[in-house]
Design a protein around this motif. Structure first.
Motif, PDB file in Angstrom:
ATOM      1  N   ILE A  18       0.837  -1.210   0.000  1.00 31.14           N
ATOM      2  CA  ILE A  18       0.000   0.000   0.000  1.00 31.14           C
ATOM      3  C   ILE A  18       0.865   1.251   0.000  1.00 31.14           C
ATOM      4  CG2 ILE A  18      -1.665   1.350   1.340  1.00 31.14           C
ATOM      5  CD1 ILE A  18      -2.864  -1.324   2.286  1.00 31.14           C
ATOM      6  N   SER A  19       1.919   1.232   0.806  1.00 32.59           N
ATOM      7  CA  SER A  19       2.815   2.393   0.859  1.00 32.59           C
ATOM      8  C   SER A  19       3.516   2.600  -0.478  1.00 32.59           C
ATOM      9  CB  SER A  19       3.839   2.230   1.978  1.00 32.59           C
ATOM     10  OG  SER A  19       4.709   1.139   1.719  1.00 32.59           O
ATOM     11  N   VAL A  20       3.887   1.500  -1.135  1.00 32.95           N
ATOM     12  CA  VAL A  20       4.525   1.599  -2.452  1.00 32.95           C
ATOM     13  C   VAL A  20       3.561   2.198  -3.463  1.00 32.95           C
ATOM     14  CG1 VAL A  20       5.395   0.250  -4.406  1.00 32.95           C
ATOM     15  CG2 VAL A  20       6.185  -0.263  -2.111  1.00 32.95           C
ATOM     16  N   ILE A  21       2.319   1.722  -3.467  1.00 30.57           N
ATOM     17  CA  ILE A  21       1.303   2.230  -4.406  1.00 30.57           C
ATOM     18  C   ILE A  21       1.069   3.721  -4.189  1.00 30.57           C
ATOM     19  CG2 ILE A  21      -1.151   2.147  -4.996  1.00 30.57           C
ATOM     20  CD1 ILE A  21      -1.041  -0.876  -4.498  1.00 30.57           C
ATOM     21  N   ILE A  22       0.919   4.117  -2.920  1.00 35.51           N
ATOM     22  CA  ILE A  22       0.662   5.534  -2.619  1.00 35.51           C
ATOM     23  C   ILE A  22       1.850   6.396  -3.039  1.00 35.51           C
ATOM     24  CG2 ILE A  22       0.313   7.199  -0.751  1.00 35.51           C
ATOM     25  CD1 ILE A  22      -1.276   5.027   0.717  1.00 35.51           C
ATOM     26  N   SER A  23       3.060   5.926  -2.716  1.00 34.33           N
ATOM     27  CA  SER A  23       4.266   6.689  -3.071  1.00 34.33           C
ATOM     28  C   SER A  23       4.386   6.859  -4.581  1.00 34.33           C
ATOM     29  CB  SER A  23       5.510   5.993  -2.522  1.00 34.33           C
ATOM     30  OG  SER A  23       5.464   5.883  -1.120  1.00 34.33           O
ATOM     31  N   ILE A  24       4.222   5.759  -5.308  1.00 30.51           N
ATOM     32  CA  ILE A  24       4.337   5.827  -6.767  1.00 30.51           C
ATOM     33  C   ILE A  24       3.237   6.695  -7.362  1.00 30.51           C
ATOM     34  CG2 ILE A  24       4.281   4.476  -8.903  1.00 30.51           C
ATOM     35  CD1 ILE A  24       5.512   2.158  -7.383  1.00 30.51           C
ATOM     36  N   ALA A  25       2.005   6.564  -6.843  1.00 33.61           N
ATOM     37  CA  ALA A  25       0.875   7.355  -7.358  1.00 33.61           C
ATOM     38  C   ALA A  25       1.122   8.848  -7.180  1.00 33.61           C
ATOM     39  CB  ALA A  25      -0.418   6.937  -6.665  1.00 33.61           C
ATOM     40  N   ASN A 183      12.226   4.333  -6.469  1.00 34.29           N
ATOM     41  CA  ASN A 183      13.255   3.334  -6.201  1.00 34.29           C
ATOM     42  C   ASN A 183      13.338   3.002  -4.708  1.00 34.29           C
ATOM     43  OD1 ASN A 183      15.701   1.764  -7.113  1.00 34.29           O
ATOM     44  ND2 ASN A 183      16.687   3.163  -5.693  1.00 34.29           N
ATOM     45  N   SER A 184      13.263   4.040  -3.867  1.00 33.45           N
ATOM     46  CA  SER A 184      13.336   3.820  -2.413  1.00 33.45           C
ATOM     47  C   SER A 184      12.142   3.014  -1.913  1.00 33.45           C
ATOM     48  CB  SER A 184      13.398   5.172  -1.692  1.00 33.45           C
ATOM     49  OG  SER A 184      14.555   5.880  -2.054  1.00 33.45           O
ATOM     50  N   SER A 185      10.960   3.333  -2.411  1.00 32.53           N
ATOM     51  CA  SER A 185       9.757   2.616  -1.986  1.00 32.53           C
ATOM     52  C   SER A 185       9.823   1.142  -2.361  1.00 32.53           C
ATOM     53  CB  SER A 185       8.514   3.251  -2.622  1.00 32.53           C
ATOM     54  OG  SER A 185       8.379   4.593  -2.217  1.00 32.53           O
ATOM     55  N   ILE A 186      10.262   0.862  -3.589  1.00 36.15           N
ATOM     56  CA  ILE A 186      10.346  -0.530  -4.045  1.00 36.15           C
ATOM     57  C   ILE A 186      11.440  -1.289  -3.277  1.00 36.15           C
ATOM     58  CG2 ILE A 186      10.967  -1.979  -6.019  1.00 36.15           C
ATOM     59  CD1 ILE A 186       9.499   0.010  -7.793  1.00 36.15           C
ATOM     60  N   ARG A 187      12.555  -0.636  -3.031  1.00 34.67           N
ATOM     61  CA  ARG A 187      13.638  -1.283  -2.290  1.00 34.67           C
ATOM     62  C   ARG A 187      13.211  -1.638  -0.866  1.00 34.67           C
ATOM     63  NH1 ARG A 187      19.475   1.372  -2.876  1.00 34.67           N
ATOM     64  NH2 ARG A 187      19.873  -0.439  -1.539  1.00 34.67           N
ATOM     65  N   LEU A 188      12.410  -0.757  -0.255  1.00 30.59           N
ATOM     66  CA  LEU A 188      11.924  -1.045   1.096  1.00 30.59           C
ATOM     67  C   LEU A 188      10.989  -2.257   1.105  1.00 30.59           C
ATOM     68  CD1 LEU A 188      11.272   2.534   2.526  1.00 30.59           C
ATOM     69  CD2 LEU A 188      12.969   0.884   3.324  1.00 30.59           C
ATOM     70  N   SER A 189      10.132  -2.352   0.072  1.00 31.68           N
ATOM     71  CA  SER A 189       9.215  -3.489   0.008  1.00 31.68           C
ATOM     72  C   SER A 189       9.965  -4.797  -0.236  1.00 31.68           C
ATOM     73  CB  SER A 189       8.171  -3.273  -1.089  1.00 31.68           C
ATOM     74  OG  SER A 189       8.771  -3.321  -2.370  1.00 31.68           O
ATOM     75  N   ILE A 190      11.029  -4.745  -1.030  1.00 30.35           N
ATOM     76  CA  ILE A 190      11.832  -5.942  -1.276  1.00 30.35           C
ATOM     77  C   ILE A 190      12.707  -6.272  -0.070  1.00 30.35           C
ATOM     78  CG2 ILE A 190      13.659  -6.901  -2.748  1.00 30.35           C
ATOM     79  CD1 ILE A 190      12.467  -5.345  -5.056  1.00 30.35           C
ATOM     80  N   TYR A 191      13.136  -5.245   0.648  1.00 30.18           N
ATOM     81  CA  TYR A 191      13.950  -5.449   1.852  1.00 30.18           C
ATOM     82  C   TYR A 191      13.195  -6.308   2.872  1.00 30.18           C
ATOM     83  CZ  TYR A 191      16.408  -4.329   6.205  1.00 30.18           C
ATOM     84  OH  TYR A 191      17.075  -4.410   7.405  1.00 30.18           O
ATOM     85  N   TRP A 216       7.310  -8.615 -11.720  1.00 29.35           N
ATOM     86  CA  TRP A 216       5.895  -8.565 -12.123  1.00 29.35           C
ATOM     87  C   TRP A 216       5.028  -7.966 -11.025  1.00 29.35           C
ATOM     88  CZ3 TRP A 216       4.412  -8.390 -16.759  1.00 29.35           C
ATOM     89  CH2 TRP A 216       5.065  -9.101 -17.764  1.00 29.35           C
ATOM     90  N   GLN A 217       5.357  -8.274  -9.771  1.00 32.27           N
ATOM     91  CA  GLN A 217       4.593  -7.713  -8.656  1.00 32.27           C
ATOM     92  C   GLN A 217       4.748  -6.190  -8.610  1.00 32.27           C
ATOM     93  OE1 GLN A 217       2.566  -9.417  -6.519  1.00 32.27           O
ATOM     94  NE2 GLN A 217       1.976  -7.443  -5.677  1.00 32.27           N
ATOM     95  N   SER A 218       5.978  -5.722  -8.812  1.00 24.63           N
ATOM     96  CA  SER A 218       6.223  -4.277  -8.796  1.00 24.63           C
ATOM     97  C   SER A 218       5.538  -3.582  -9.966  1.00 24.63           C
ATOM     98  CB  SER A 218       7.731  -3.995  -8.836  1.00 24.63           C
ATOM     99  OG  SER A 218       8.357  -4.455  -7.677  1.00 24.63           O
ATOM    100  N   ILE A 219       5.557  -4.232 -11.134  1.00 20.44           N
ATOM    101  CA  ILE A 219       4.883  -3.649 -12.300  1.00 20.44           C
ATOM    102  C   ILE A 219       3.372  -3.553 -12.050  1.00 20.44           C
ATOM    103  CG2 ILE A 219       4.267  -4.061 -14.718  1.00 20.44           C
ATOM    104  CD1 ILE A 219       7.089  -5.167 -15.129  1.00 20.44           C
ATOM    105  N   LYS A 220       2.801  -4.590 -11.429  1.00 17.01           N
ATOM    106  CA  LYS A 220       1.374  -4.553 -11.099  1.00 17.01           C
ATOM    107  C   LYS A 220       1.070  -3.398 -10.142  1.00 17.01           C
ATOM    108  CE  LYS A 220       0.521  -9.529 -11.650  1.00 17.01           C
ATOM    109  NZ  LYS A 220       0.222 -10.785 -10.919  1.00 17.01           N
ATOM    110  N   LEU A 221       1.914  -3.260  -9.107  1.00 14.81           N
ATOM    111  CA  LEU A 221       1.728  -2.150  -8.163  1.00 14.81           C
ATOM    112  C   LEU A 221       1.878  -0.810  -8.880  1.00 14.81           C
ATOM    113  CD1 LEU A 221       3.762  -3.470  -5.076  1.00 14.81           C
ATOM    114  CD2 LEU A 221       1.288  -3.562  -5.439  1.00 14.81           C
ATOM    115  N   THR A 226      -0.469   3.979 -11.245  1.00 16.32           N
ATOM    116  CA  THR A 226      -0.701   4.780 -12.456  1.00 16.32           C
ATOM    117  C   THR A 226      -2.173   5.107 -12.624  1.00 16.32           C
ATOM    118  OG1 THR A 226       1.194   3.745 -13.559  1.00 16.32           O
ATOM    119  CG2 THR A 226      -0.425   4.823 -14.970  1.00 16.32           C
ATOM    120  N   LEU A 227      -3.035   4.122 -12.385  1.00 16.91           N
ATOM    121  CA  LEU A 227      -4.478   4.337 -12.493  1.00 16.91           C
ATOM    122  C   LEU A 227      -4.943   5.396 -11.494  1.00 16.91           C
ATOM    123  CD1 LEU A 227      -7.201   3.525 -13.697  1.00 16.91           C
ATOM    124  CD2 LEU A 227      -7.353   1.716 -11.965  1.00 16.91           C
TER     125      LEU A 227
END
Length: 292
Positions: A18-25, A183-191, A216-221, A226-227
């Motif tokens: 959720i945090s990754v989605i919000i950050s990217i959005a 990049n930071s948001s995705i790295r935290l989720s993978i961490y 694929w999970q990151s692309i989906k997020l 994006t939406l």
């Protein structure tokens, strides 16, 4: 105990998603606003450029057929946006209205000339190109004089270049921030799943096999983000169009297509690259280094 821990891990993972989605959005929304500003600034600049006219004053006693041929020639040229023929009688009426009195009563004759107001396409409204056109028109036997506002063209060109330069700098700056934040948001989720990565690697899974589901999970997020960003951007465009209908934001389908396409491509590329390098980093770590 195990179920409780698994439930905790699941909630933690969902929270990171959720945090990754919000950050990217939010980042994509910011990029969209900036992209919209860049696209419309060009449209606005071109709009003002194409309002500048070059007036071709015709010689006295030029035949109507010759004038019509000149108008036809000008209308077919690549630099022409539109032309307006103004007779000397129409020019006299306009000038009398501007000064508040009929100057013809004092002079007895009309000293003005028939003229053609030539409105150029935006690409040709520069000091150099307009001067070249003036030189060519001065050679025409039908034209007595060519007039345009040189100081205005110079000032307009300088200001547009200055604004475009700073917008480009601003775009690069925000683009860099966008890349860093996503990049930071995705790295935290993978961490949060680094131990899973190492476990899969220890049982013999290849790096490509391990990376694939994360990418694929990151692309989906990223696509979900994006939406959300596009919905937010669409709302802003809708209300801006109401406040400033002259900008024609909703009807500018070409700019909107570029904007939407740019946001989608940006989200895809950044999430793919960020996930690739983040997983690669944890794949290269030793087991004891995962705790630091």
């Amino acid at each position: 105990m195990t179920k409780s821990f698994d439930s905790y891990q699941k909630r933690r993972l969902q929270s990171s998603y959720i945090s990754v989605i919000i950050s990217i959005a939010l980042v994509l929304f910011m990029i969209g606003i900036l992209g919209l500003t860049l696209l419309k600034s060009t449209k606005v600049a071109n709009h003002f450029k194409e309002k500048v006219a070059m007036t071709l004053f015709l010689k006295d006693n030029v035949k109507k057929d010759s004038i019509q041929n000149l108008r036809t020639f000008l209308s077919t040229q690549p630099y022409t946006k539109k032309i307006i023929f103004v007779t000397k009688e129409e020019a006299a009426k306009t000038y009398s209205k501007d000064i508040g009195e009929d100057f013809l009563q004092f002079l007895g004759t009309n000293p003005l000339k028939d003229g053609i107001d030539l409105y150029l396409k935006a690409d040709y409204v520069t000091p150099e190109k307009m001067e070249d056109l003036k030189v060519n028109f001065d050679k025409n036997n039908l034209i007595a004089e060519v007039s345009y506002d040189k100081p205005l063209i110079t000032l307009l060109t300088k200001n547009i270049k200055r604004i475009s330069f700073w917008l480009l700098i601003l775009s690069c700056f925000f683009g860099l921030i966008a890349i860093i934040l996503i990049n930071s948001s995705i790295r935290l989720s993978i961490y949060a799943r680094r131990f899973n990565i190492k476990t899969m690697q220890m049982v013999g899974a290849t790096k490509g096999f391990i990376r694939r589901p994360f990418i694929w999970q990151s692309i989906k997020l990223g696509m979900i983000a994006t939406l959300i960003a596009l919905i937010g951007l669409g709302t802003v465009i809708y209300y801006l169009n109401k406040l400033a209908p002259s900008l024609a934001l909703v009807k500018d389908y070409i700019s909107l297509t570029y904007l939407v396409g740019g946001i989608i491509v940006t989200a895809f590329v950044i999430t793919w690259l960020s996930t690739y390098f983040a997983t690669q980093r944890f794949l290269n770590l030793q087991t004891d280094e995962l705790y630091y």
